[in-house]
Design an enzyme around this catalytic site. Structure first.
Site, mmCIF file in Angstrom:
data_model
loop_
_atom_site.group_PDB
_atom_site.id
_atom_site.type_symbol
_atom_site.label_atom_id
_atom_site.label_comp_id
_atom_site.label_asym_id
_atom_site.label_seq_id
_atom_site.Cartn_x
_atom_site.Cartn_y
_atom_site.Cartn_z
ATOM 1 N N GLY A 51 21.891 32.150 1.894
ATOM 2 C CA GLY A 51 20.593 31.710 2.228
ATOM 3 C C GLY A 51 20.577 30.340 3.208
ATOM 4 N N GLU B 224 18.274 25.334 -3.658
ATOM 5 C CA GLU B 224 17.550 25.545 -4.621
ATOM 6 C C GLU B 224 18.281 25.745 -5.887
ATOM 7 O OE1 GLU B 224 14.016 28.389 -3.796
ATOM 8 O OE2 GLU B 224 13.661 28.169 -6.024
ATOM 9 N N LEU C 157 13.584 23.549 2.585
ATOM 10 C CA LEU C 157 14.208 24.035 3.842
ATOM 11 C C LEU C 157 15.254 22.913 4.164
ATOM 12 C CD1 LEU C 157 11.969 26.329 5.901
ATOM 13 C CD2 LEU C 157 13.236 26.750 3.965
ATOM 14 N N ARG D 149 1.183 20.242 -4.410
ATOM 15 C CA ARG D 149 0.737 21.593 -4.933
ATOM 16 C C ARG D 149 0.457 21.519 -6.531
ATOM 17 N NH1 ARG D 149 6.037 24.483 -1.860
ATOM 18 N NH2 ARG D 149 4.959 24.391 0.010
ATOM 19 N N ARG E 79 8.057 19.598 -6.050
ATOM 20 C CA ARG E 79 8.702 19.789 -4.622
ATOM 21 C C ARG E 79 7.471 19.514 -3.664
ATOM 22 N NH1 ARG E 79 9.502 23.193 -0.657
ATOM 23 N NH2 ARG E 79 9.072 25.083 -1.971
ATOM 24 N N ALA F 283 21.300 27.338 2.338
ATOM 25 C CA ALA F 283 21.989 26.316 1.866
ATOM 26 C C ALA F 283 23.601 26.917 1.859
ATOM 27 C CB ALA F 283 21.729 26.067 0.461
ATOM 28 N N GLY F 284 23.596 28.245 1.535
ATOM 29 C CA GLY F 284 24.931 28.805 1.707
ATOM 30 C C GLY F 284 25.705 29.136 3.225
HETATM 31 C C1 LIG Z 1 7.368 33.007 0.484
HETATM 32 C C2 LIG Z 1 8.040 31.762 0.313
HETATM 33 C C3 LIG Z 1 7.712 30.800 1.460
HETATM 34 C C4 LIG Z 1 8.484 29.711 1.676
HETATM 35 N N1 LIG Z 1 8.205 28.781 2.612
HETATM 36 C C5 LIG Z 1 8.924 27.594 2.538
HETATM 37 C C6 LIG Z 1 8.455 26.615 3.636
HETATM 38 O O1 LIG Z 1 7.803 26.829 4.594
HETATM 39 N N2 LIG Z 1 9.293 25.342 3.748
HETATM 40 C C7 LIG Z 1 10.223 25.042 2.700
HETATM 41 O O2 LIG Z 1 10.609 24.132 2.669
HETATM 42 N N3 LIG Z 1 10.588 25.920 1.762
HETATM 43 C C8 LIG Z 1 9.904 27.012 1.608
HETATM 44 N N4 LIG Z 1 9.996 28.005 0.478
HETATM 45 C C9 LIG Z 1 11.327 27.788 -0.308
HETATM 46 C C10 LIG Z 1 12.424 28.009 0.292
HETATM 47 O O3 LIG Z 1 12.399 29.221 1.221
HETATM 48 C C11 LIG Z 1 13.645 28.197 -0.734
HETATM 49 O O4 LIG Z 1 13.683 27.237 -1.565
HETATM 50 C C12 LIG Z 1 14.890 28.129 0.160
HETATM 51 O O5 LIG Z 1 14.968 29.153 1.118
HETATM 52 C C13 LIG Z 1 16.209 28.630 -1.027
HETATM 53 O O6 LIG Z 1 17.285 28.606 -0.050
HETATM 54 P P1 LIG Z 1 18.776 28.760 -0.732
HETATM 55 O O7 LIG Z 1 19.504 28.867 0.382
HETATM 56 O O8 LIG Z 1 18.906 27.860 -1.736
HETATM 57 O O9 LIG Z 1 18.666 30.417 -1.603
HETATM 58 P P2 LIG Z 1 18.393 31.790 -0.908
HETATM 59 O O10 LIG Z 1 17.747 31.786 0.265
HETATM 60 O O11 LIG Z 1 17.486 32.149 -2.178
HETATM 61 O O12 LIG Z 1 19.683 32.291 -1.118
HETATM 62 C C14 LIG Z 1 20.541 32.735 -1.941
HETATM 63 C C15 LIG Z 1 21.716 33.493 -1.550
HETATM 64 O O13 LIG Z 1 22.569 33.436 -2.827
HETATM 65 C C16 LIG Z 1 22.868 34.928 -3.097
HETATM 66 N N5 LIG Z 1 23.213 35.089 -4.327
HETATM 67 C C17 LIG Z 1 22.445 34.794 -5.341
HETATM 68 N N6 LIG Z 1 22.816 35.090 -6.542
HETATM 69 C C18 LIG Z 1 23.897 35.718 -6.381
HETATM 70 C C19 LIG Z 1 25.022 36.344 -6.975
HETATM 71 N N7 LIG Z 1 25.117 36.307 -8.388
HETATM 72 N N8 LIG Z 1 26.088 36.815 -6.369
HETATM 73 C C20 LIG Z 1 26.028 36.839 -4.998
HETATM 74 N N9 LIG Z 1 25.312 36.334 -4.192
HETATM 75 C C21 LIG Z 1 24.088 35.723 -4.691
HETATM 76 C C22 LIG Z 1 21.839 35.578 -2.289
HETATM 77 O O14 LIG Z 1 22.519 36.847 -1.771
HETATM 78 C C23 LIG Z 1 21.411 34.983 -1.145
HETATM 79 O O15 LIG Z 1 22.174 35.031 0.048
HETATM 80 C C24 LIG Z 1 9.531 29.319 0.393
HETATM 81 C C25 LIG Z 1 9.614 30.130 -0.466
HETATM 82 C C26 LIG Z 1 8.954 31.322 -0.618
HETATM 83 C C27 LIG Z 1 9.274 32.272 -1.842
#
Ligand SMILES: Cc1cc2nc3c(=O)[nH]c(=O)nc-3n(C[C@H](O)[C@H](O)[C@H](O)COP(=O)(O)OP(=O)(O)OC[C@H]3O[C@@H](n4cnc5c(N)ncnc54)[C@H](O)[C@@H]3O)c2cc1C
Length: 657
Positions: free
Chosen positions: A62, A445, A461, A350, A455, A64-65
């Site tokens: 995502g 996250e 993001l 929120r 939050r 972060a990664g």
């Molecule tokens: C509908 C929606 C709209 C949103 N809109 C906003 C916004 O407008 N602004 C904002 O700031 N935030 C928003 N958010 C929140 C935000 O999108 C997330 O908090 C953020 O994108 C999380 O990013 P991340 O990289 O931490 O994790 P993620 O994007 O969830 O990525 C997780 C990654 O980890 C991998 N993974 C997980 N577990 C494993 C495992 N066991 N083995 C291998 N791979 C694994 C997955 O494959 C994925 O690649 C929104 C959330 C939702 C649900």
């Protein structure tokens, strides 16, 4: 005495053991504006030639990664990256709609790094660590520059500058956006950088590979056990450090706005290996989602908070008023957020907007099926700005709404209701984003670090990209400077134990051969979590939840039916492992919520509220981060408190009135 009677008779303390306090030792003790610079200066560096000898595993692609993998790859480290989707760019981040915050002050409306810091600490109801939040506000400036350089198509205003809008809990416009597809556009930027490093050979990318265990050797995180989701092959992978960027755990509630695949397995496995899990009960319920429409549903849909910039939220003044919304005159409407919170109006944070929606529905004034909805009305905005402008800003969100509900939001108000959306809790990390297991870093996250008990919109993001592009690359080097660490391979006893544990668990899940599907258990767990550990929590309800979760967990391991085998693409098996972890997490969430006998942010304990129904914090007893240590199967978890000290923002009751 039955199990449930026994639990009812016990004090909350009997659910956990209290351990020693914990503290972040990495944030320098200098004024807050100099902390990040000072930390970067004091962190040991690794010279470019030596980086080639060091390896890092990153789980998650995502925001972060992928930002971390691209940046560390470009820096010259050997990166191995995993995700369970078929492409890195299908990570859940792609769903993010509304925007990303940054203190650029392009609108010249009084914004600053300090104000973003202040808003975030206050928005989180004073349960976040000041040092981390200040740094987040600082790096927000760099994030936008980085993304623009990558070609992210942020919306622009007529003069050519990047446009901004407002999100809840703030009075400035600092949210950068790309229509309602901000996450997608940001992820494409990060993904392109990642792909560049894959092509350059610095990053090895494994899609459809799921991490099922963390490998800890001599007290350090040294690798992961991965299942190839297509062939079922289970293999260990090794590195000098491991980064988890695996997202949040909202799907413990079954119904949430998160992608269906989001789960807790990676962080939960790390917790079981010794990483502390912080504030698990801090979950965010988002006020503007399309209401649940039936039992068959497996997913809820968010209507972005950005809509609250122009949409007005209301319900009929009288619960008896069943007229169509268009027929209810102004004097028959209650714009309750504007009435209760005149300074922030529809843009309160929120947690507050969600609770207010629940309250008006509980009063019998909700609209739509079951009375579980409130109106989000654009009639005024369309009259003021014209339909075309509204369409330009929010068109794709209106389309999503129309497709799902069959109603035209340009003609009739949207109906919305709160839904589970985000988890502020996650693995405990210090200022360096390092967990309690040396060499295990956690970003996005998946960690708990910056948002306290609530939050603010558009800050996830910002945090994910801030962690990946700017924070982690400047802190992990301090750890890697001691590497490379001694080589390990499959023959190491710690590796065999991890591999055997994964194999045994899969065999067990496949051999139960009971009568209920994984989903039916998940649904029931989700219902318990929503009823008792959702928008409102009480001592009594949480105790009931704990009893039921423990019973359900037992039933799961004796009555679940998982079809197929391990040696094939088997989604039932994937889900079975994830739901098993959700049971354990759900239990810890309820214990955490039970112990925190105060209300703060999204954690609303009915026993702790002000006379007008607002969350009532208890700073004397609960101004701490709860960091939970795994105590063993069937043993109580151990609570370590990290006291929260506020030197810059005065601790006071939040007010958005
Ligand atoms: C509908 C929606 C709209 C949103 N809109 C906003 C916004 O407008 N602004 C904002 O700031 N935030 C928003 N958010 C929140 C935000 O999108 C997330 O908090 C953020 O994108 C999380 O990013 P991340 O990289 O931490 O994790 P993620 O994007 O969830 O990525 C997780 C990654 O980890 C991998 N993974 C997980 N577990 C494993 C495992 N066991 N083995 C291998 N791979 C694994 C997955 O494959 C994925 O690649 C929104 C959330 C939702 C649900």
């Amino acid at each position: 005495m039955t199990n449930s009677e026994l639990l009812d008779s016990l004090d909350a303390n009997s659910f956990y053991i209290e351990g020693a306090e914990i503290a972040d030792s990495k944030a320098p003790k200098v004024p807050i504006e100099r902390r990040w610079e000072d930390r970067r200066f004091r962190a040991r560096l690794v010279n470019p030639a030596n980086r080639r000898k060091l390896s890092v595993i990153i789980v998650g692609t995502g925001l972060a990664g992928s930002s971390a993998a691209a940046t560390l790859g470009e820096a010259g480290y050997n990166v191995t990256c995993f995700c369970y989707q078929d492409s890195p760019r299908r990570a859940h981040s792609i769903a993010a709609q509304g925007g990303i915050n940054a203190a650029k002050n392009y609108r010249n409306d009084g914004d600053s790094v300090y104000r973003l810091f202040y808003d975030t600490v206050k928005g989180g109801d004073f349960r976040a660590r000041e040092s981390n939040v200040y740094r987040l506000a600082e790096v927000s400036l760099q994030i936008i520059d980085q993304c623009v350089a990558q070609g992210v198509p942020f919306a622009r205003e007529y003069g050519g500058l990047l446009d901004n809008r407002s999100f809840g809990g703030v009075q400035v416009s600092r949210t950068f956006y790309a229509r309602g597809q901000t996450g997608q556009q940001l992820l494409i930027g990060a993904y392109q950088s990642l792909e560049r490093q894959i092509a350059a050979g610095t990053v090895d990318m494994y899609t459809r590979h799921e991490m099922l265990e963390l490998i800890v050797v001599d007290g350090r995180a040294r690798g992961v056990v991965i299942r190839d989701m297509v062939t079922g092959e289970i293999e260990p992978y090794f590195a000098d450090a491991v980064v988890l960027a695996t997202g949040g755990y909202s799907n413990v509630f079954f119904l949430s706005t998160n992608a269906m695949g989001c789960n807790v397995t990676a962080t939960w496995r790390a917790y079981r290996q010794g990483a502390y899990f912080a504030n698990p009960c801090f979950t965010q319920i988002h006020p503007t989602c399309i209401p649940v429409s039936g039992d068959y549903q497996s997913k809820l849909t968010l209507m972005s908070e950005s809509l609250r910039n122009d949409g007005r939220i209301w319900v009929p003044k009288s619960g008896e008023d069943k007229r169509d919304p268009g027929e209810i005159p102004e004097e028959g409407r209650d714009y309750y957020l504007e009435r209760m919170y005149p300074s922030f109006g529809n843009l309160v944070p929120r947690d507050i907007a969600s609770r207010a929606a629940k309250n008006v529905c509980d009063e019998g004034r909700g609209v739509g099926p079951g009375g579980l909805g409130v109106y989000l009305d654009f009639a005024d905005a369309i009259a003021r700005l014209g339909r075309e402008t509204v369409e330009t800003k929010y068109g794709n969100l209106f389309n999503i709404y129309a497709q799902i509900t069959g109603e035209d939001p340009y003609q009739t108000p949207m109906r919305i209701y709160p839904a589970v959306h985000y988890t502020m809790g996650g693995l405990w990390v210090d200022y360096d984003l390092e967990s309690t297991i040396p060499g295990l870093y956690v970003t996005g996250e998946a960690n708990f670090s910056d948002h306290g008990a609530n939050r603010l919109g558009a800050s996830a993001l910002m945090q994910g990209l801030g962690d990946g592009y700017f924070v982690l690359p400047n802190t992990i080097c301090d750890y890697l400077a001691d590497g490379p660490f001694p080589k390990i391979d499959k023959s190491h006893p710690a590796v065999s134990v991890a591999l055997d544990a994964v194999g045994a668990r899969i065999d067990k899940l496949l051999s139960v051969n009971g009568s209920r599907t994984v989903d039916s258990f998940h649904k029931e767990l989700g219902r318990v979590m929503w009823d008792y550990c959702g928008m409102e929590r009480s001592e009594d309800g949480l105790r009931k939840a704990l009893t039921r979760i423990r019973e359900l967990k037992k039933e799961y391991w004796s009555d679940v039916k998982v079809l197929g085998t391990n040696d094939e693409l088997n989604q039932a098996l994937e889900r079975a492992g994830r739901v098993a972890d959700f049971f354990e997490l759900g239990e810890l969430m309820c214990i955490d919520a039970l112990v925190r006998r105060e209300s703060c942010g999204g954690h609303f304990r009915v026993e702790s509220q002000t006379p007008d129904g607002e969350a009532l914090r208890n700073d004397d007893e609960f101004a701490y981060v709860s960091a939970w240590e795994f105590g063993g199967d069937d043993e109580r978890p151990i609570l370590h408190k990290e006291p929260l000290v506020y030197e810059y923002v005065e601790l006071r009751q939040r007010s958005y009135k």
